[in-house]
Design a protein around this motif. Sequence first.
Motif, PDB file in Angstrom:
ATOM      1  N   LEU A  11       1.821   4.439   1.578  1.00  0.00           N
ATOM      2  CA  LEU A  11       1.705   5.031   2.922  1.00  0.00           C
ATOM      3  C   LEU A  11       2.783   6.086   3.151  1.00  0.00           C
ATOM      4  CD1 LEU A  11       0.915   1.739   4.904  1.00  0.00           C
ATOM      5  CD2 LEU A  11      -0.682   3.573   4.315  1.00  0.00           C
ATOM      6  N   PRO A  12       2.575   7.282   2.597  1.00  0.00           N
ATOM      7  CA  PRO A  12       3.581   8.344   2.735  1.00  0.00           C
ATOM      8  C   PRO A  12       3.754   8.769   4.188  1.00  0.00           C
ATOM      9  CG  PRO A  12       1.519   9.227   1.871  1.00  0.00           C
ATOM     10  CD  PRO A  12       1.384   7.735   1.870  1.00  0.00           C
ATOM     11  N   ILE A  13       4.921   9.301   4.515  1.00  0.00           N
ATOM     12  CA  ILE A  13       5.151   9.779   5.891  1.00  0.00           C
ATOM     13  C   ILE A  13       5.290  11.302   5.948  1.00  0.00           C
ATOM     14  CG2 ILE A  13       6.207   7.592   6.609  1.00  0.00           C
ATOM     15  CD1 ILE A  13       8.913   9.072   6.660  1.00  0.00           C
ATOM     16  N   SER A  14       5.156  11.978   4.815  1.00  0.00           N
ATOM     17  CA  SER A  14       5.205  13.451   4.850  1.00  0.00           C
ATOM     18  C   SER A  14       3.937  14.013   4.207  1.00  0.00           C
ATOM     19  CB  SER A  14       6.432  13.961   4.083  1.00  0.00           C
ATOM     20  OG  SER A  14       6.337  13.615   2.716  1.00  0.00           O
ATOM     21  N   ASN A  15       3.584  15.215   4.616  1.00  0.00           N
ATOM     22  CA  ASN A  15       2.431  15.883   4.005  1.00  0.00           C
ATOM     23  C   ASN A  15       2.657  16.073   2.510  1.00  0.00           C
ATOM     24  OD1 ASN A  15       1.170  16.185   6.518  1.00  0.00           O
ATOM     25  ND2 ASN A  15       2.302  18.074   6.929  1.00  0.00           N
ATOM     26  N   ARG A  43       0.938  10.078  11.006  1.00  0.00           N
ATOM     27  CA  ARG A  43       1.244   9.005  11.963  1.00  0.00           C
ATOM     28  C   ARG A  43       2.129   9.442  13.114  1.00  0.00           C
ATOM     29  NH1 ARG A  43       4.554   4.978   8.256  1.00  0.00           N
ATOM     30  NH2 ARG A  43       3.158   5.826   6.671  1.00  0.00           N
ATOM     31  N   PHE A  44       2.825  10.560  12.964  1.00  0.00           N
ATOM     32  CA  PHE A  44       3.675  11.002  14.077  1.00  0.00           C
ATOM     33  C   PHE A  44       2.830  11.597  15.204  1.00  0.00           C
ATOM     34  CE2 PHE A  44       6.173  11.361  10.159  1.00  0.00           C
ATOM     35  CZ  PHE A  44       7.156  10.421  10.444  1.00  0.00           C
ATOM     36  N   GLU A  69      -4.950  -5.950   0.274  1.00  0.00           N
ATOM     37  CA  GLU A  69      -4.701  -4.618   0.841  1.00  0.00           C
ATOM     38  C   GLU A  69      -3.392  -4.025   0.315  1.00  0.00           C
ATOM     39  OE1 GLU A  69      -5.616  -7.252   2.615  1.00  0.00           O
ATOM     40  OE2 GLU A  69      -7.290  -6.718   3.922  1.00  0.00           O
ATOM     41  N   THR A  70      -2.478  -4.874  -0.155  1.00  0.00           N
ATOM     42  CA  THR A  70      -1.183  -4.393  -0.655  1.00  0.00           C
ATOM     43  C   THR A  70      -1.230  -4.063  -2.149  1.00  0.00           C
ATOM     44  OG1 THR A  70      -0.589  -6.696  -1.014  1.00  0.00           O
ATOM     45  CG2 THR A  70       0.207  -5.679   1.019  1.00  0.00           C
ATOM     46  N   HIS A  71      -2.406  -4.100  -2.730  1.00  0.00           N
ATOM     47  CA  HIS A  71      -2.539  -3.839  -4.169  1.00  0.00           C
ATOM     48  C   HIS A  71      -1.938  -2.480  -4.565  1.00  0.00           C
ATOM     49  CE1 HIS A  71      -4.497  -3.866  -8.133  1.00  0.00           C
ATOM     50  NE2 HIS A  71      -4.720  -2.579  -7.915  1.00  0.00           N
ATOM     51  N   ALA A  78      -3.981   8.797   2.409  1.00  0.00           N
ATOM     52  CA  ALA A  78      -2.590   9.252   2.314  1.00  0.00           C
ATOM     53  C   ALA A  78      -2.294  10.324   3.352  1.00  0.00           C
ATOM     54  CB  ALA A  78      -2.309   9.769   0.901  1.00  0.00           C
ATOM     55  N   VAL A 121       0.302  11.898  -3.563  1.00  0.00           N
ATOM     56  CA  VAL A 121      -0.601  10.748  -3.728  1.00  0.00           C
ATOM     57  C   VAL A 121      -1.998  11.239  -4.111  1.00  0.00           C
ATOM     58  CG1 VAL A 121      -1.751   8.809  -2.577  1.00  0.00           C
ATOM     59  CG2 VAL A 121       0.628   9.333  -2.016  1.00  0.00           C
ATOM     60  N   ALA A 122      -2.481  12.231  -3.363  1.00  0.00           N
ATOM     61  CA  ALA A 122      -3.812  12.778  -3.621  1.00  0.00           C
ATOM     62  C   ALA A 122      -3.904  13.292  -5.062  1.00  0.00           C
ATOM     63  CB  ALA A 122      -4.107  13.906  -2.627  1.00  0.00           C
ATOM     64  N   SER A 166      -2.044   8.781   6.685  1.00  0.00           N
ATOM     65  CA  SER A 166      -0.768   8.076   6.800  1.00  0.00           C
ATOM     66  C   SER A 166       0.356   9.031   7.203  1.00  0.00           C
ATOM     67  CB  SER A 166      -0.444   7.393   5.467  1.00  0.00           C
ATOM     68  OG  SER A 166       0.892   6.960   5.435  1.00  0.00           O
ATOM     69  N   SER A 167       0.330  10.223   6.639  1.00  0.00           N
ATOM     70  CA  SER A 167       1.408  11.175   6.928  1.00  0.00           C
ATOM     71  C   SER A 167       1.238  11.807   8.308  1.00  0.00           C
ATOM     72  CB  SER A 167       1.474  12.264   5.850  1.00  0.00           C
ATOM     73  OG  SER A 167       0.405  13.171   5.987  1.00  0.00           O
ATOM     74  N   GLY A 179       9.292  13.219   8.690  1.00  0.00           N
ATOM     75  CA  GLY A 179       8.713  13.087   7.355  1.00  0.00           C
ATOM     76  C   GLY A 179       9.765  12.807   6.292  1.00  0.00           C
ATOM     77  N   PRO A 188       0.826  -1.209   0.000  1.00  0.00           N
ATOM     78  CA  PRO A 188       0.000   0.000   0.000  1.00  0.00           C
ATOM     79  C   PRO A 188       0.865   1.266   0.000  1.00  0.00           C
ATOM     80  CG  PRO A 188       0.117  -0.924   2.210  1.00  0.00           C
ATOM     81  CD  PRO A 188       0.858  -1.873   1.308  1.00  0.00           C
ATOM     82  N   ALA A 202      -6.874  10.085  -1.231  1.00  0.00           N
ATOM     83  CA  ALA A 202      -6.248  11.293  -0.675  1.00  0.00           C
ATOM     84  C   ALA A 202      -6.364  11.293   0.847  1.00  0.00           C
ATOM     85  CB  ALA A 202      -6.913  12.536  -1.270  1.00  0.00           C
ATOM     86  N   ALA A 235       1.922  12.846   0.858  1.00  0.00           N
ATOM     87  CA  ALA A 235       0.472  12.608   0.887  1.00  0.00           C
ATOM     88  C   ALA A 235      -0.237  13.406  -0.204  1.00  0.00           C
ATOM     89  CB  ALA A 235      -0.086  12.985   2.257  1.00  0.00           C
ATOM     90  N   MET A 236       0.167  14.662  -0.379  1.00  0.00           N
ATOM     91  CA  MET A 236      -0.527  15.503  -1.360  1.00  0.00           C
ATOM     92  C   MET A 236      -0.133  15.134  -2.798  1.00  0.00           C
ATOM     93  SD  MET A 236      -2.665  17.084   0.447  1.00  0.00           S
ATOM     94  CE  MET A 236      -2.874  17.257   2.229  1.00  0.00           C
TER      95      MET A 236
END
Lengths: 319, 319
Positions: free
Chosen positions: A149-153, B169-170, B143-145, B163, A159-160, B166-167, A283, A147, B160, A156-157
Amino acid sequence: MNHINKKNVIITGVAGMIGSNLANRLITNNYNVYGIDYLEFNSQNLLKKIAKHNFSYFNLDLSLEKNVNIFYNKIKKIHFESYWHLAANSDIQKGSENSNIELRNTFLSSYYSVKICEKLNIQKFCFFSSSAIYGETRNKIKETHGPILPISNYGAMKVASEAFLSSARFQIKDILIFRLPNVIGPDVTHGFFYDIPNKIRRNDIVQILGNGLQKKPFMHVDHLLKIILKIYKIKYLKNINIFNVGPGDSGITVKKIINLFISLKKIKNTKFLFQHKKNGWQGDVAKYKFNNSKILKLCKFNIPSSEESVVKTIKEIKL
Amino acid sequence: MNHINKKNVIITGVAGMIGSNLANRLITNNYNVYGIDYLEFNSQNLLKKIAKHNFSYFNLDLSLEKNVNIFYNKIKKIHFESYWHLAANSDIQKGSENSNIELRNTFLSSYYSVKICEKLNIQKFCFFSSSAIYGETRNKIKETHGPILPISNYGAMKVASEAFLSSARFQIKDILIFRLPNVIGPDVTHGFFYDIPNKIRRNDIVQILGNGLQKKPFMHVDHLLKIILKIYKIKYLKNINIFNVGPGDSGITVKKIINLFISLKKIKNTKFLFQHKKNGWQGDVAKYKFNNSKILKLCKFNIPSSEESVVKTIKEIKL
C-alpha cells in the motif's frame, strides 16, 4: 563498438547516478553497453563520465509507444544478455504533486521496456524498484510483505511496474527485482544530498523538509552495485526473484546526517531550519527498516551500515 | 432525477453483470445512480434491465484523459457519497494476448477514475479488484499475502490500480478494495458461463479450455453484492480496507460444473472436449483458494459455497 568476445546489455536511465556508475562497471567487466536516457535532469555531466569505448547512447523518451519500434529498428540485429531498467521519475516530491509525471516516467517507461524486451527476445530483466512501494510499515520489511500500500505516486508506479513485469514472465524468463533504499554518492542528481551541498556552497540558509527526525536506510552507490552485480551472476530456480538491497539497520536521521556534514566538512556559518512536521512532503515515508537477510545469505561480504554510506558520501562530495 | 432525500453515487462498468445488478440494488436502497460504461461488450441488454427512474447513463471511455473533464463538467454540481469502480477489461484471455487492452481498460480507467474523484472531492471509493492479482499461490490466500506476483496482464493492471488508489489516500479518505473470485449469475457477459449455454443452444461441440481440472471459487452476483453492501455500511478505523469477497472453500472444478450443467439441465446430445493442459490459457490461474475469515467476521450471515453459487446460476440460466 568492438563486438568480439563482448556481451551486450541495455541500461535505461543511464545518465542518472546509478545508471552511469552501472554502465562503467559493466564496461569494465567486458560488456558493450547500450544506454537510454532522456536527460530530464540535465545530467549530461554524468553521461560524460561514462567510458567512450563500448558505449552507445540513445536519447529516447521511453514513455511513448512509438519509441519501442524506433529503438528496436536501431538495434534489432544485436543479441542482448540483459535489460537493466533504471529509468524513472526521480523527483518523488514533484511526482506527488503531479501523478502524470509518475504515470509516464515511472510506469509507462517500464511498460514499454517490457515491450522492447519481448520484441528483442531479451530473456533477463533487472528492475530497479524502491522501498517506496511498501508505504508506511512498522517492522523490518521482508520481500514477502503484504498488502502493498504505497503512499506516493512514485511508489504506486513502481508497484505497477513490478506487477506488469511479473505478468510478462512467459516471455522474459529471468526477472530480478531490486528494491532500493535511499541511494547516495557524490554524483546524486537530486534530493537531500544534492540540495544541501549546493546551498552550503552558495551560503544559503538550508531549509530542511520535515522535522529532521525522518529515519531511513541509506546505501552508497558503490556498495549497491557491488551487491547487485553479485546477485546478477547467481542462477535461480524461480522465474522472479525480489531483493531488498540495503543495510539491515534502522537508518539514520536527517539531523544526524546534517551533524555529520557539519563535523566532516567543518561547516561554520550555514544555518539549518527545520519544519514542524513528521514527513518531508505528502507521500514521504518518514521511517522504514529493511529486513535484508535474503541478500546477506547470497553476498557473503559485509554490508555497510547507513552511517558508513553517509560518511563515505559526505567525504566524497566536494564543497 | 428526483434529488429529494436521495444520495448520489457513480458506478463505472454499469452495463456489466455486476454493475447493472449493483445499480438496481442501490436504486432500490434510495440512491440516485450515475452510471458510466463504454458498451464494449454490446451489453445494451443489461443496461435496459436497470430501473429507469433515478438512473443517468453516460457513455464514456474512461481510459482517455480528456473524458475526466468532459464528465466532470456534466456533474460538477452534484455531491456524491461514493464512486464504485467496476469498469475493466473483462476478457482476460484477450487481454493476455494484447496488454494494451488491459493497460487502457483495466489500469487507465482506474487512474482517471481517481482523477475524477479528486476533482469532485468524492471521499469514498469502492474498487472491484480480483483474485487474479495474487498469481499462483499454494495456500489459502489472505488479504495480507505477499509478494504480489500476478501472471496475467489483467491481474497486473488490477495491482497497478490498487497501488495508485492507495497513493491517493490523502485526497480520498475512505477506500474499500474488494478482491473477487469468479463471479457468476444468469446475466454473465463473457467467459465460461456465457459460452457454454450459447454452445448448448446452438448444439455446438463445447471445446473446454484446459483439462477441466482447474478448480476455482465461484460466487453468485446476488451473494457478492449482499456482502459488499454490508461491508460498505461499516465504519473503519483505517483509510484503506481490503477484502477477499468469496467462499472459503477450495472451489469447484470445471468438470464438476459441466456435470452439474448436464444433470440440472438434462443435456443429452452435447459433446464436451477437453485439452491436455493444466491452464485454460497463458495467464490463467488454474487453482486458488481464498482465506475469507475477514468477511466472515464482518458479515454474520452464512456465505454460500462455490457449488451453491454454481447450482443457483445454472438453474437461473435459460437454455
